[in-house]
Design a protein around this motif. Sequence first.
Motif, mmCIF file in Angstrom:
data_model
loop_
_atom_site.group_PDB
_atom_site.id
_atom_site.type_symbol
_atom_site.label_atom_id
_atom_site.label_comp_id
_atom_site.label_asym_id
_atom_site.label_seq_id
_atom_site.Cartn_x
_atom_site.Cartn_y
_atom_site.Cartn_z
ATOM 1 N N PHE A 78 0.794 -1.069 0.188
ATOM 2 C CA PHE A 78 0.040 -0.084 -0.096
ATOM 3 C C PHE A 78 0.837 1.131 0.173
ATOM 4 O O PHE A 78 2.258 0.977 0.493
ATOM 5 C CB PHE A 78 -0.813 -0.110 1.212
ATOM 6 C CG PHE A 78 -0.222 0.038 2.570
ATOM 7 C CD1 PHE A 78 0.335 1.208 3.049
ATOM 8 C CD2 PHE A 78 -0.065 -0.940 3.365
ATOM 9 C CE1 PHE A 78 1.015 1.302 4.356
ATOM 10 C CE2 PHE A 78 0.855 -0.878 4.490
ATOM 11 C CZ PHE A 78 1.352 0.349 4.811
ATOM 12 N N VAL A 79 0.253 2.377 -0.224
ATOM 13 C CA VAL A 79 1.052 3.643 -0.193
ATOM 14 C C VAL A 79 0.115 4.926 0.500
ATOM 15 O O VAL A 79 -1.048 4.732 0.333
ATOM 16 C CB VAL A 79 1.252 4.376 -1.680
ATOM 17 C CG1 VAL A 79 2.092 5.591 -1.484
ATOM 18 C CG2 VAL A 79 2.318 3.618 -2.190
ATOM 19 N N ARG A 80 0.547 5.206 1.474
ATOM 20 C CA ARG A 80 0.046 6.449 2.483
ATOM 21 C C ARG A 80 0.753 7.652 2.146
ATOM 22 O O ARG A 80 2.133 7.517 2.305
ATOM 23 C CB ARG A 80 -0.820 5.819 3.527
ATOM 24 C CG ARG A 80 0.406 5.716 4.613
ATOM 25 C CD ARG A 80 -0.190 5.463 5.905
ATOM 26 N NE ARG A 80 0.545 5.029 7.107
ATOM 27 C CZ ARG A 80 1.331 6.116 7.654
ATOM 28 N NH1 ARG A 80 0.725 7.437 7.472
ATOM 29 N NH2 ARG A 80 2.171 5.785 8.821
ATOM 30 N N ILE A 81 0.111 8.737 2.588
ATOM 31 C CA ILE A 81 1.054 9.899 2.651
ATOM 32 C C ILE A 81 0.865 10.669 3.990
ATOM 33 O O ILE A 81 -0.214 10.810 4.488
ATOM 34 C CB ILE A 81 0.376 10.938 1.505
ATOM 35 C CG1 ILE A 81 0.675 10.591 0.145
ATOM 36 C CG2 ILE A 81 1.224 12.385 1.494
ATOM 37 C CD1 ILE A 81 2.063 10.048 -0.182
ATOM 38 N N GLU A 82 1.968 11.327 4.467
ATOM 39 C CA GLU A 82 1.748 12.362 5.489
ATOM 40 C C GLU A 82 2.446 13.437 4.834
ATOM 41 O O GLU A 82 3.475 13.639 4.387
ATOM 42 C CB GLU A 82 2.544 11.915 6.725
ATOM 43 C CG GLU A 82 2.398 10.648 7.385
ATOM 44 C CD GLU A 82 3.062 10.078 8.559
ATOM 45 O OE1 GLU A 82 4.097 10.953 9.099
ATOM 46 O OE2 GLU A 82 2.730 8.934 8.935
ATOM 47 N N VAL A 83 1.806 14.655 5.325
ATOM 48 C CA VAL A 83 2.408 15.906 5.118
ATOM 49 C C VAL A 83 2.709 16.737 6.584
ATOM 50 O O VAL A 83 1.722 16.838 7.177
ATOM 51 C CB VAL A 83 1.417 16.936 4.166
ATOM 52 C CG1 VAL A 83 2.294 18.132 3.675
ATOM 53 C CG2 VAL A 83 0.962 16.071 3.060
ATOM 54 N N ARG A 84 3.718 16.932 6.714
ATOM 55 C CA ARG A 84 4.177 17.878 8.104
ATOM 56 C C ARG A 84 4.750 18.949 7.751
ATOM 57 O O ARG A 84 5.297 19.605 6.851
ATOM 58 C CB ARG A 84 5.341 17.099 8.782
ATOM 59 C CG ARG A 84 4.674 15.603 9.188
ATOM 60 C CD ARG A 84 5.537 14.911 9.943
ATOM 61 N NE ARG A 84 5.138 13.491 10.230
ATOM 62 C CZ ARG A 84 4.899 13.086 11.640
ATOM 63 N NH1 ARG A 84 4.987 13.897 12.405
ATOM 64 N NH2 ARG A 84 4.195 11.920 11.689
ATOM 65 N N HIS A 85 4.469 19.995 8.931
ATOM 66 C CA HIS A 85 5.103 21.221 8.672
ATOM 67 C C HIS A 85 6.566 21.473 8.947
ATOM 68 O O HIS A 85 7.007 20.157 9.398
ATOM 69 C CB HIS A 85 4.287 22.371 9.922
ATOM 70 C CG HIS A 85 2.837 22.748 9.775
ATOM 71 N ND1 HIS A 85 2.571 23.425 8.372
ATOM 72 C CD2 HIS A 85 1.991 22.191 10.240
ATOM 73 C CE1 HIS A 85 1.361 23.604 8.540
ATOM 74 N NE2 HIS A 85 0.697 22.752 9.684
ATOM 75 N N PRO A 86 7.306 22.449 8.768
ATOM 76 C CA PRO A 86 8.889 22.424 9.028
ATOM 77 C C PRO A 86 9.270 21.834 10.154
ATOM 78 O O PRO A 86 10.284 21.152 10.613
ATOM 79 C CB PRO A 86 8.992 23.763 8.813
ATOM 80 C CG PRO A 86 8.116 24.282 7.821
ATOM 81 C CD PRO A 86 6.867 23.681 8.127
ATOM 82 N N GLY A 87 8.230 22.066 11.564
ATOM 83 C CA GLY A 87 8.776 21.626 12.829
ATOM 84 C C GLY A 87 8.542 20.272 13.167
ATOM 85 O O GLY A 87 8.593 19.625 14.152
ATOM 86 N N GLY A 88 7.850 19.713 11.962
ATOM 87 C CA GLY A 88 7.533 18.270 12.200
ATOM 88 C C GLY A 88 6.093 17.986 12.611
ATOM 89 O O GLY A 88 5.663 16.849 12.587
#
Length: 336
Positions: free
Chosen positions: A314-324
Amino acid sequence: MVTDYGMSESQFPPRRVAGRGRGWYRGDCHVHSVLSNGGELTPEQLATGARAAGLDFIATTEHNTADAHGAWGSLVGDDLLVIIGQEATSQTGHWLALGINPGQVVDWRYRVRDDMIGKHLNQVHQAGGLCVAAHPHAPYPSGVFMYPFEGFDAVEVWNGLWASDEPWQADNEAALAEWGRGLAVDIRNERWRSAMGNSDAHLEGQIGTPHTVVLAEELSTDATLAGIRAGRSWIAESATIELSLMASARDRTAGIGERLDTGDGPAVVRVDVRGVPSGTVSFHTDRGKVYRESLPVDGSGSLEWRTSAKESAFVRIEVRHPGGHMAALTNPINLS
Protein backbone atom coordinates in the motif's frame (compact mmCIF):
# COMPACT_ATOMS: atom_id res chain seq x y z
CA MET A 1 -28.54 27.88 31.94
CA VAL A 2 -28.80 24.91 29.58
CA THR A 3 -31.69 24.96 27.14
CA ASP A 4 -34.10 22.04 27.26
CA TYR A 5 -33.90 21.05 23.62
CA GLY A 6 -36.35 18.20 23.92
CA MET A 7 -36.53 14.99 21.92
CA SER A 8 -39.46 15.49 19.55
CA GLU A 9 -39.05 13.80 16.19
CA SER A 10 -39.48 17.11 14.36
CA GLN A 11 -36.29 18.42 15.99
CA PHE A 12 -34.03 15.62 14.80
CA PRO A 13 -31.73 16.63 11.92
CA PRO A 14 -32.46 15.09 8.50
CA ARG A 15 -30.15 12.30 7.36
CA ARG A 16 -29.56 13.91 3.97
CA VAL A 17 -28.81 17.35 2.58
CA ALA A 18 -30.67 17.79 -0.69
CA GLY A 19 -28.84 18.74 -3.85
CA ARG A 20 -25.35 17.71 -2.74
CA GLY A 21 -24.06 14.92 -4.97
CA ARG A 22 -20.78 13.01 -5.20
CA GLY A 23 -17.79 14.94 -3.89
CA TRP A 24 -15.22 15.46 -1.19
CA TYR A 25 -16.80 16.69 2.04
CA ARG A 26 -15.10 18.03 5.16
CA GLY A 27 -16.39 17.03 8.56
CA ASP A 28 -15.70 16.78 12.28
CA CYS A 29 -17.23 13.66 13.84
CA HIS A 30 -16.36 14.30 17.48
CA VAL A 31 -17.86 17.45 19.02
CA HIS A 32 -19.42 18.27 22.40
CA SER A 33 -21.85 20.92 23.54
CA VAL A 34 -22.94 22.14 26.98
CA LEU A 35 -24.88 18.88 27.20
CA SER A 36 -21.58 17.04 27.77
CA ASN A 37 -19.46 17.47 30.87
CA GLY A 38 -16.72 19.94 30.01
CA GLY A 39 -18.51 21.33 26.97
CA GLU A 40 -18.95 25.11 26.94
CA LEU A 41 -20.71 25.71 23.62
CA THR A 42 -24.37 25.50 22.70
CA PRO A 43 -25.40 23.53 19.62
CA GLU A 44 -26.08 26.90 17.96
CA GLN A 45 -22.50 27.99 18.63
CA LEU A 46 -21.14 24.68 17.33
CA ALA A 47 -23.15 25.02 14.11
CA THR A 48 -21.82 28.54 13.61
CA GLY A 49 -18.27 27.35 14.32
CA ALA A 50 -18.59 24.44 11.90
CA ARG A 51 -19.63 26.73 9.08
CA ALA A 52 -16.84 29.19 9.89
CA ALA A 53 -14.31 26.32 9.79
CA GLY A 54 -15.45 25.34 6.29
CA LEU A 55 -17.09 22.08 7.33
CA ASP A 56 -19.86 20.30 5.45
CA PHE A 57 -20.84 17.92 8.25
CA ILE A 58 -20.39 17.29 11.95
CA ALA A 59 -21.45 14.53 14.34
CA THR A 60 -23.03 15.29 17.70
CA THR A 61 -21.23 12.99 20.16
CA GLU A 62 -22.18 13.89 23.71
CA HIS A 63 -20.88 11.73 26.53
CA ASN A 64 -23.28 8.83 27.22
CA THR A 65 -26.47 10.69 26.41
CA ALA A 66 -28.91 11.34 23.58
CA ASP A 67 -30.04 14.66 25.04
CA ALA A 68 -28.61 16.69 22.15
CA HIS A 69 -30.12 14.62 19.35
CA GLY A 70 -33.17 16.84 19.22
CA ALA A 71 -31.20 20.08 19.30
CA TRP A 72 -30.10 20.13 15.69
CA GLY A 73 -33.21 20.09 13.49
CA SER A 74 -33.46 23.86 13.27
CA LEU A 75 -29.71 24.42 12.90
CA VAL A 76 -29.01 22.56 9.67
CA GLY A 77 -29.61 23.72 6.14
CA ASP A 78 -28.43 23.05 2.62
CA ASP A 79 -24.84 23.62 3.76
CA LEU A 80 -24.51 21.43 6.88
CA LEU A 81 -25.24 17.78 7.67
CA VAL A 82 -25.46 16.71 11.32
CA ILE A 83 -24.88 13.02 12.06
CA ILE A 84 -26.44 11.67 15.24
CA GLY A 85 -23.97 9.94 17.50
CA GLN A 86 -22.55 9.45 20.98
CA GLU A 87 -19.21 9.10 22.75
CA ALA A 88 -19.32 6.03 24.97
CA THR A 89 -16.85 6.68 27.80
CA SER A 90 -16.20 3.24 29.23
CA GLN A 91 -13.76 2.73 32.09
CA THR A 92 -11.05 1.40 29.78
CA GLY A 93 -11.40 3.48 26.65
CA HIS A 94 -13.75 5.81 24.79
CA TRP A 95 -15.38 5.18 21.43
CA LEU A 96 -17.69 6.96 19.01
CA ALA A 97 -21.00 5.52 17.85
CA LEU A 98 -21.83 7.43 14.65
CA GLY A 99 -25.09 7.25 12.72
CA ILE A 100 -27.16 5.67 15.49
CA ASN A 101 -30.92 6.10 15.77
CA PRO A 102 -32.36 9.31 17.23
CA GLY A 103 -32.70 8.89 20.98
CA GLN A 104 -30.54 5.74 21.05
CA VAL A 105 -28.06 5.53 23.93
CA VAL A 106 -25.13 3.09 23.77
CA ASP A 107 -24.14 1.60 27.10
CA TRP A 108 -20.75 2.63 28.52
CA ARG A 109 -20.80 0.92 31.95
CA TYR A 110 -18.16 -1.76 31.47
CA ARG A 111 -14.42 -2.29 31.08
CA VAL A 112 -12.21 -4.48 28.95
CA ARG A 113 -12.21 -7.40 31.40
CA ASP A 114 -16.02 -7.61 31.23
CA ASP A 115 -15.83 -8.79 27.60
CA MET A 116 -18.92 -6.76 26.65
CA ILE A 117 -17.62 -4.44 23.93
CA GLY A 118 -18.59 -6.73 21.04
CA LYS A 119 -22.24 -6.70 22.08
CA HIS A 120 -22.40 -2.91 21.95
CA LEU A 121 -20.51 -2.65 18.66
CA ASN A 122 -23.05 -5.03 17.16
CA GLN A 123 -25.93 -2.84 18.37
CA VAL A 124 -24.43 0.17 16.60
CA HIS A 125 -23.79 -1.79 13.43
CA GLN A 126 -27.36 -3.13 13.47
CA ALA A 127 -28.55 0.50 13.50
CA GLY A 128 -26.41 1.15 10.40
CA GLY A 129 -23.82 3.04 12.40
CA LEU A 130 -20.06 3.29 12.49
CA CYS A 131 -17.80 2.49 15.47
CA VAL A 132 -14.62 4.52 16.01
CA ALA A 133 -11.89 3.92 18.58
CA ALA A 134 -11.41 7.40 20.06
CA HIS A 135 -8.09 9.01 21.06
CA PRO A 136 -6.34 5.65 21.78
CA HIS A 137 -3.43 7.22 23.68
CA ALA A 138 -5.20 10.08 25.46
CA PRO A 139 -3.13 11.18 28.48
CA TYR A 140 -5.66 10.59 31.25
CA PRO A 141 -7.24 7.62 33.11
CA SER A 142 -9.88 5.77 31.05
CA GLY A 143 -8.88 7.74 27.95
CA VAL A 144 -6.27 5.18 26.90
CA PHE A 145 -7.95 2.67 24.62
CA MET A 146 -7.44 -0.85 26.02
CA TYR A 147 -9.73 -2.79 23.68
CA PRO A 148 -8.48 -4.48 20.52
CA PHE A 149 -9.34 -2.61 17.33
CA GLU A 150 -11.09 -5.71 15.99
CA GLY A 151 -14.75 -4.93 15.41
CA PHE A 152 -14.19 -1.21 15.03
CA ASP A 153 -14.57 0.51 11.67
CA ALA A 154 -12.09 3.34 12.16
CA VAL A 155 -9.42 4.67 14.52
CA GLU A 156 -9.18 8.30 15.58
CA VAL A 157 -5.44 8.74 15.06
CA TRP A 158 -5.63 12.55 15.36
CA ASN A 159 -7.61 14.10 18.20
CA GLY A 160 -7.38 17.84 18.76
CA LEU A 161 -8.68 18.15 22.32
CA TRP A 162 -5.37 18.43 24.15
CA ALA A 163 -3.92 20.90 21.68
CA SER A 164 -2.95 24.33 22.96
CA ASP A 165 -1.11 26.29 20.29
CA GLU A 166 -0.24 23.11 18.39
CA PRO A 167 -2.98 20.63 17.34
CA TRP A 168 -0.55 17.70 16.89
CA GLN A 169 0.56 16.13 20.18
CA ALA A 170 2.57 13.10 21.33
CA ASP A 171 -0.56 11.00 21.89
CA ASN A 172 -1.51 11.54 18.23
CA GLU A 173 1.95 10.44 17.13
CA ALA A 174 1.57 7.26 19.18
CA ALA A 175 -1.91 6.56 17.79
CA LEU A 176 -0.75 7.05 14.21
CA ALA A 177 2.23 4.73 14.73
CA GLU A 178 0.01 2.02 16.24
CA TRP A 179 -2.50 2.23 13.40
CA GLY A 180 0.25 2.34 10.79
CA ARG A 181 2.00 -0.76 12.13
CA GLY A 182 -1.16 -2.83 11.76
CA LEU A 183 -1.97 -1.79 8.20
CA ALA A 184 0.10 -4.40 6.37
CA VAL A 185 -1.51 -7.37 8.10
CA ASP A 186 -4.97 -5.82 8.11
CA ILE A 187 -4.85 -5.00 4.39
CA ARG A 188 -3.66 -8.51 3.57
CA ASN A 189 -6.65 -9.89 5.49
CA GLU A 190 -8.95 -7.28 3.89
CA ARG A 191 -10.00 -6.09 7.34
CA TRP A 192 -8.16 -2.81 7.60
CA ARG A 193 -9.84 0.09 9.34
CA SER A 194 -9.58 3.70 8.27
CA ALA A 195 -7.87 6.55 10.09
CA MET A 196 -9.91 9.56 11.22
CA GLY A 197 -9.13 13.00 12.59
CA ASN A 198 -11.55 14.95 14.80
CA SER A 199 -11.35 17.98 17.06
CA ASP A 200 -13.13 16.55 20.13
CA ALA A 201 -14.26 20.16 20.50
CA HIS A 202 -15.38 21.31 23.93
CA LEU A 203 -14.39 24.98 23.73
CA GLU A 204 -14.67 27.86 21.30
CA GLY A 205 -12.23 27.78 18.40
CA GLN A 206 -11.57 24.02 18.51
CA ILE A 207 -14.07 22.65 16.00
CA GLY A 208 -12.57 21.48 12.73
CA THR A 209 -9.01 21.20 14.03
CA PRO A 210 -8.44 18.61 12.73
CA HIS A 211 -11.18 17.13 10.54
CA THR A 212 -11.73 14.31 8.06
CA VAL A 213 -12.24 14.87 4.32
CA VAL A 214 -14.47 12.15 2.86
CA LEU A 215 -15.38 11.13 -0.69
CA ALA A 216 -19.13 10.46 -0.49
CA GLU A 217 -21.77 9.76 -3.11
CA GLU A 218 -23.91 12.49 -1.55
CA LEU A 219 -23.98 14.59 1.59
CA SER A 220 -25.95 12.19 3.76
CA THR A 221 -25.37 10.18 6.91
CA ASP A 222 -25.32 6.86 5.06
CA ALA A 223 -23.03 8.01 2.23
CA THR A 224 -20.63 9.84 4.53
CA LEU A 225 -20.27 6.88 6.89
CA ALA A 226 -19.83 4.56 3.89
CA GLY A 227 -16.94 6.73 2.67
CA ILE A 228 -15.29 6.68 6.09
CA ARG A 229 -15.81 2.93 6.46
CA ALA A 230 -14.18 2.31 3.06
CA GLY A 231 -11.22 4.57 3.91
CA ARG A 232 -11.98 6.99 1.08
CA SER A 233 -10.78 9.84 3.26
CA TRP A 234 -7.87 11.91 4.48
CA ILE A 235 -7.25 14.13 7.49
CA ALA A 236 -6.61 17.88 7.40
CA GLU A 237 -5.45 20.28 10.07
CA SER A 238 -7.73 22.95 8.60
CA ALA A 239 -9.77 23.79 5.51
CA THR A 240 -6.86 25.82 4.13
CA ILE A 241 -5.07 22.56 3.30
CA GLU A 242 -5.88 20.71 0.09
CA LEU A 243 -4.60 17.29 -0.97
CA SER A 244 -5.21 14.70 -3.66
CA LEU A 245 -3.57 11.29 -4.05
CA MET A 246 -3.76 8.96 -7.05
CA ALA A 247 -1.91 5.85 -8.19
CA SER A 248 -1.84 4.66 -11.80
CA ALA A 249 -0.72 1.53 -13.66
CA ARG A 250 -1.65 0.01 -17.02
CA ASP A 251 -4.01 2.89 -17.83
CA ARG A 252 -5.86 2.27 -14.57
CA THR A 253 -6.08 4.63 -11.61
CA ALA A 254 -7.06 4.36 -7.96
CA GLY A 255 -7.58 6.93 -5.26
CA ILE A 256 -7.47 6.96 -1.49
CA GLY A 257 -9.11 3.89 0.03
CA GLU A 258 -9.20 2.04 -3.29
CA ARG A 259 -7.25 -0.91 -4.72
CA LEU A 260 -5.09 -0.69 -7.84
CA ASP A 261 -4.45 -3.82 -9.88
CA THR A 262 -0.94 -3.22 -11.20
CA GLY A 263 -0.66 -6.45 -13.18
CA ASP A 264 2.78 -6.96 -11.59
CA GLY A 265 3.99 -3.85 -13.39
CA PRO A 266 5.17 -0.45 -12.16
CA ALA A 267 2.85 2.03 -10.50
CA VAL A 268 3.16 5.80 -10.35
CA VAL A 269 1.90 7.51 -7.20
CA ARG A 270 1.13 11.22 -7.46
CA VAL A 271 0.23 13.59 -4.64
CA ASP A 272 -0.82 17.23 -4.98
CA VAL A 273 -0.71 19.45 -1.90
CA ARG A 274 -1.70 23.05 -1.19
CA GLY A 275 -1.48 25.12 1.97
CA VAL A 276 1.60 23.78 3.80
CA PRO A 277 4.43 26.33 3.31
CA SER A 278 7.90 24.71 3.31
CA GLY A 279 6.32 21.47 4.46
CA THR A 280 7.53 17.92 3.90
CA VAL A 281 5.64 15.18 2.06
CA SER A 282 6.51 11.58 2.93
CA PHE A 283 5.40 8.31 1.31
CA HIS A 284 4.74 5.33 3.62
CA THR A 285 4.31 1.65 2.76
CA ASP A 286 4.50 -1.66 4.61
CA ARG A 287 8.26 -1.01 4.67
CA GLY A 288 7.80 2.23 6.59
CA LYS A 289 8.75 5.67 5.33
CA VAL A 290 10.25 5.12 1.88
CA TYR A 291 10.49 8.57 0.30
CA ARG A 292 10.22 12.22 1.26
CA GLU A 293 10.43 15.56 -0.48
CA SER A 294 10.03 19.18 0.57
CA LEU A 295 7.35 21.58 -0.60
CA PRO A 296 8.23 25.08 -1.81
CA VAL A 297 7.82 28.17 0.35
CA ASP A 298 4.33 28.83 -1.01
CA GLY A 299 3.19 25.39 0.21
CA SER A 300 1.97 24.09 -3.15
CA GLY A 301 3.50 21.17 -4.98
CA SER A 302 2.99 18.01 -7.04
CA LEU A 303 5.17 15.00 -6.32
CA GLU A 304 5.52 11.59 -7.97
CA TRP A 305 7.02 8.34 -6.71
CA ARG A 306 7.32 5.01 -8.50
CA THR A 307 6.82 1.59 -6.95
CA SER A 308 5.12 -1.77 -7.61
CA ALA A 309 2.84 -4.20 -5.78
CA LYS A 310 5.87 -6.43 -5.20
CA GLU A 311 7.65 -3.59 -3.40
CA SER A 312 4.67 -1.99 -1.66
CA ALA A 313 1.42 -3.50 -0.36
CA PHE A 314 0.00 0.00 0.00
CA VAL A 315 0.98 3.66 -0.15
CA ARG A 316 -0.18 6.41 2.18
CA ILE A 317 0.94 10.03 2.60
CA GLU A 318 1.91 12.28 5.50
CA VAL A 319 2.39 16.04 5.14
CA ARG A 320 4.17 17.82 7.97
CA HIS A 321 5.04 21.39 8.81
CA PRO A 322 8.73 22.39 9.01
CA GLY A 323 8.76 21.67 12.77
CA GLY A 324 7.53 18.10 12.21
CA HIS A 325 3.95 18.64 13.29
CA MET A 326 1.27 17.06 11.13
CA ALA A 327 -0.64 19.08 8.55
CA ALA A 328 -2.41 16.26 6.68
CA LEU A 329 -2.34 12.49 6.27
CA THR A 330 -4.18 9.99 4.11
CA ASN A 331 -5.61 6.54 4.26
CA PRO A 332 -3.81 4.11 1.95
CA ILE A 333 -4.14 3.15 -1.69
CA ASN A 334 -3.80 -0.63 -1.80
CA LEU A 335 -1.64 -2.21 -4.52
CA SER A 336 -2.08 -5.70 -5.92
